[in-house]
Motif scaffolding. Structure first.
Motif, PDB file in Angstrom:
ATOM      1  N   SER A  30     -11.205  19.921   7.219  1.00 32.21           N
ATOM      2  CA  SER A  30     -10.723  18.558   6.961  1.00 32.21           C
ATOM      3  C   SER A  30      -9.594  18.536   5.944  1.00 32.21           C
ATOM      4  N   LEU A  31      -9.467  19.595   5.152  1.00 33.36           N
ATOM      5  CA  LEU A  31      -8.408  19.647   4.149  1.00 33.36           C
ATOM      6  C   LEU A  31      -7.022  19.732   4.783  1.00 33.36           C
ATOM      7  N   LYS A  32      -6.956  20.133   6.054  1.00 34.02           N
ATOM      8  CA  LYS A  32      -5.665  20.271   6.736  1.00 34.02           C
ATOM      9  C   LYS A  32      -4.932  18.939   6.858  1.00 34.02           C
ATOM     10  N   GLN A  33      -5.679  17.845   6.816  1.00 38.38           N
ATOM     11  CA  GLN A  33      -5.041  16.531   6.965  1.00 38.38           C
ATOM     12  C   GLN A  33      -4.523  15.978   5.644  1.00 38.38           C
ATOM     13  N   GLY A  34      -4.862  16.630   4.538  1.00 33.01           N
ATOM     14  CA  GLY A  34      -4.441  16.149   3.226  1.00 33.01           C
ATOM     15  C   GLY A  34      -5.301  14.998   2.739  1.00 33.01           C
ATOM     16  N   ARG A  75      -6.352  35.563  -5.166  1.00 35.96           N
ATOM     17  CA  ARG A  75      -5.450  35.887  -4.045  1.00 35.96           C
ATOM     18  C   ARG A  75      -6.119  35.604  -2.709  1.00 35.96           C
ATOM     19  N   GLN A  76      -7.398  35.934  -2.587  1.00 39.58           N
ATOM     20  CA  GLN A  76      -8.110  35.709  -1.323  1.00 39.58           C
ATOM     21  C   GLN A  76      -8.257  34.221  -1.020  1.00 39.58           C
ATOM     22  N   ILE A  77      -8.502  33.430  -2.059  1.00 40.93           N
ATOM     23  CA  ILE A  77      -8.531  31.978  -1.849  1.00 40.93           C
ATOM     24  C   ILE A  77      -7.165  31.523  -1.338  1.00 40.93           C
ATOM     25  N   GLY A  78      -6.109  32.024  -1.979  1.00 35.98           N
ATOM     26  CA  GLY A  78      -4.765  31.661  -1.559  1.00 35.98           C
ATOM     27  C   GLY A  78      -4.462  32.085  -0.135  1.00 35.98           C
ATOM     28  N   THR A  79      -4.940  33.254   0.253  1.00 31.99           N
ATOM     29  CA  THR A  79      -4.735  33.725   1.624  1.00 31.99           C
ATOM     30  C   THR A  79      -5.421  32.805   2.617  1.00 31.99           C
ATOM     31  N   ALA A  80      -6.660  32.414   2.310  1.00 29.23           N
ATOM     32  CA  ALA A  80      -7.399  31.517   3.203  1.00 29.23           C
ATOM     33  C   ALA A  80      -6.673  30.184   3.346  1.00 29.23           C
ATOM     34  N   PRO A  87      -2.249  21.950   3.371  1.00 31.68           N
ATOM     35  CA  PRO A  87      -1.053  21.542   2.616  1.00 31.68           C
ATOM     36  C   PRO A  87      -1.365  21.297   1.137  1.00 31.68           C
ATOM     37  N   ILE A  88      -0.541  21.874   0.296  1.00 28.84           N
ATOM     38  CA  ILE A  88      -0.724  21.770  -1.150  1.00 28.84           C
ATOM     39  C   ILE A  88       0.361  20.873  -1.730  1.00 28.84           C
ATOM     40  N   GLY A  89      -0.052  19.919  -2.544  1.00 27.73           N
ATOM     41  CA  GLY A  89       0.887  19.063  -3.253  1.00 27.73           C
ATOM     42  C   GLY A  89       1.008  19.512  -4.697  1.00 27.73           C
ATOM     43  N   ASP A  90       0.656  18.638  -5.624  1.00 29.76           N
ATOM     44  CA  ASP A  90       0.717  18.982  -7.041  1.00 29.76           C
ATOM     45  C   ASP A  90      -0.385  19.973  -7.399  1.00 29.76           C
ATOM     46  N   VAL A  91      -0.062  20.892  -8.299  1.00 24.21           N
ATOM     47  CA  VAL A  91      -1.040  21.854  -8.811  1.00 24.21           C
ATOM     48  C   VAL A  91      -1.037  21.762 -10.331  1.00 24.21           C
ATOM     49  N   TYR A  92      -2.149  21.288 -10.888  1.00 26.18           N
ATOM     50  CA  TYR A  92      -2.295  21.154 -12.337  1.00 26.18           C
ATOM     51  C   TYR A  92      -3.340  22.159 -12.820  1.00 26.18           C
ATOM     52  N   THR A  93      -3.115  22.721 -13.992  1.00 28.74           N
ATOM     53  CA  THR A  93      -4.060  23.688 -14.542  1.00 28.74           C
ATOM     54  C   THR A  93      -4.293  23.424 -16.020  1.00 28.74           C
ATOM     55  N   SER A  94      -5.331  24.074 -16.531  1.00 27.85           N
ATOM     56  CA  SER A  94      -5.512  24.199 -17.973  1.00 27.85           C
ATOM     57  C   SER A  94      -4.292  24.908 -18.557  1.00 27.85           C
ATOM     58  N   ALA A 148      -6.435  10.202  -8.965  1.00 20.15           N
ATOM     59  CA  ALA A 148      -5.035   9.931  -8.610  1.00 20.15           C
ATOM     60  C   ALA A 148      -4.785  10.386  -7.171  1.00 20.15           C
ATOM     61  N   PRO A 149      -4.375   9.503  -6.270  1.00 17.85           N
ATOM     62  CA  PRO A 149      -4.167   9.892  -4.867  1.00 17.85           C
ATOM     63  C   PRO A 149      -3.097  10.972  -4.736  1.00 17.85           C
ATOM     64  N   PRO A 150      -3.346  11.995  -3.917  1.00 12.89           N
ATOM     65  CA  PRO A 150      -2.320  13.024  -3.687  1.00 12.89           C
ATOM     66  C   PRO A 150      -1.109  12.441  -2.965  1.00 12.89           C
ATOM     67  N   ASN A 151      -0.007  13.157  -3.020  1.00  9.29           N
ATOM     68  CA  ASN A 151       1.151  12.779  -2.225  1.00  9.29           C
ATOM     69  C   ASN A 151       0.773  12.821  -0.746  1.00  9.29           C
ATOM     70  N   ALA A 152       1.377  11.957   0.034  1.00  7.97           N
ATOM     71  CA  ALA A 152       1.012  11.813   1.441  1.00  7.97           C
ATOM     72  C   ALA A 152       1.022  13.158   2.164  1.00  7.97           C
ATOM     73  N   GLY A 153      -0.066  13.424   2.892  1.00  8.02           N
ATOM     74  CA  GLY A 153      -0.155  14.630   3.702  1.00  8.02           C
ATOM     75  C   GLY A 153      -0.424  15.902   2.937  1.00  8.02           C
ATOM     76  N   THR A 154      -0.764  15.788   1.642  1.00  7.88           N
ATOM     77  CA  THR A 154      -1.029  16.976   0.826  1.00  7.88           C
ATOM     78  C   THR A 154      -2.358  16.835   0.099  1.00  7.88           C
ATOM     79  N   ASN A 155      -2.781  17.932  -0.496  1.00  9.49           N
ATOM     80  CA  ASN A 155      -3.957  17.960  -1.356  1.00  9.49           C
ATOM     81  C   ASN A 155      -3.533  18.357  -2.766  1.00  9.49           C
ATOM     82  N   THR A 156      -4.119  17.718  -3.756  1.00  6.13           N
ATOM     83  CA  THR A 156      -3.875  18.090  -5.153  1.00  6.13           C
ATOM     84  C   THR A 156      -4.869  19.164  -5.562  1.00  6.13           C
ATOM     85  N   PHE A 157      -4.387  20.193  -6.253  1.00  3.06           N
ATOM     86  CA  PHE A 157      -5.249  21.256  -6.779  1.00  3.06           C
ATOM     87  C   PHE A 157      -5.295  21.150  -8.304  1.00  3.06           C
TER      88      PHE A 157
END
Length: 209
Positions: A30-34, A75-80, A87-94, A148-157
């Protein structure tokens, strides 16, 4: 059973179900739809290193870093994620390097370090080992990012620490594993809704398929 007792039971059950694992292929697909926010705990670290004074953010010698196992897991998570065309939108980290590095390896891009995701235990060994979800201010800051809603068609990480996750979602969430993610679905209005949990092993099982 009186009304108050019934209400208490409903709240208790709701809290249990809210954090029950829902690590299904359907959730990942389901994450493919953002439209989702994924909040990751960073992957495994080198236990031989200590957080001497971790808030010297540019001093790598003062922070516990990812282990080679943790880097490979990220890396394996990223590969999957790449193989599944999620689709990845904004990526925020510590702001701590272990989360920054995990975020880069998972997303394959630059990240935005923010205070809200930085270790709320202030490197307290007891706080990290047994997070209680007691820091309400830190929890509110995390929930604002989740809502905060992700940008259209993406997922926030979001990539953070188990203390921050417990602060945001209650002490029951303190059992979050390294590399595990909590998934929230953005709403058209109001806060995001809990969609499930995806464990590290679920991502790894998808990598390379």
């Amino acid at each position: 059973m009186n009304v108050l007792c019934r209400l208490a039971l409903i709240v208790l059950l709701a809290g249990s179900f809210r954090h029950a694992a829902a690590d299904t292929p359907d959730l990942i697909s389901s994450l493919k739809q953002g439209g989702y926010v994924l909040i990751f705990r960073h992957t495994a670290t080198d236990d031989s290193q200590k957080d001497v004074y971790p808030f010297k953010f540019d001093d790598m010698s003062a922070q516990r870093q990812l282990s080679e196992k943790g880097r490979e897991a990220a890396r394996q998570i990223g590969t999957a994620i790449k193989d599944l065309a999620i689709p990845i939108g904004d990526v925020y980290t510590s702001r701590l390097n272990r989360a920054v590095e995990a975020g880069k390896l998972i997303s394959g891009r630059e990240v935005k370090p923010v205070d809200a995701l930085t270790d709320s235990s202030n490197a307290s060994a007891s706080g990290m080992a047994n997070p209680t979800g007691a820091n309400a201010r830190a929890g509110q800051a995390v929930r604002q990012l989740v809502d905060a809603p992700p940008n259209a068609g993406t997922n926030t990480f979001l990539v953070t620490h188990k203390t921050n996750i417990a602060d945001a979602f209650g002490k029951e969430a303190g059992d979050v594993g390294e590399g595990e993610s909590f998934v929230y679905k953005a709403g058209s209005s109001g806060p995001a809704t809990f969609a499930g949990r995806i464990k590290l092993a679920d991502w790894i099982a998808k990598a390379g398929k």
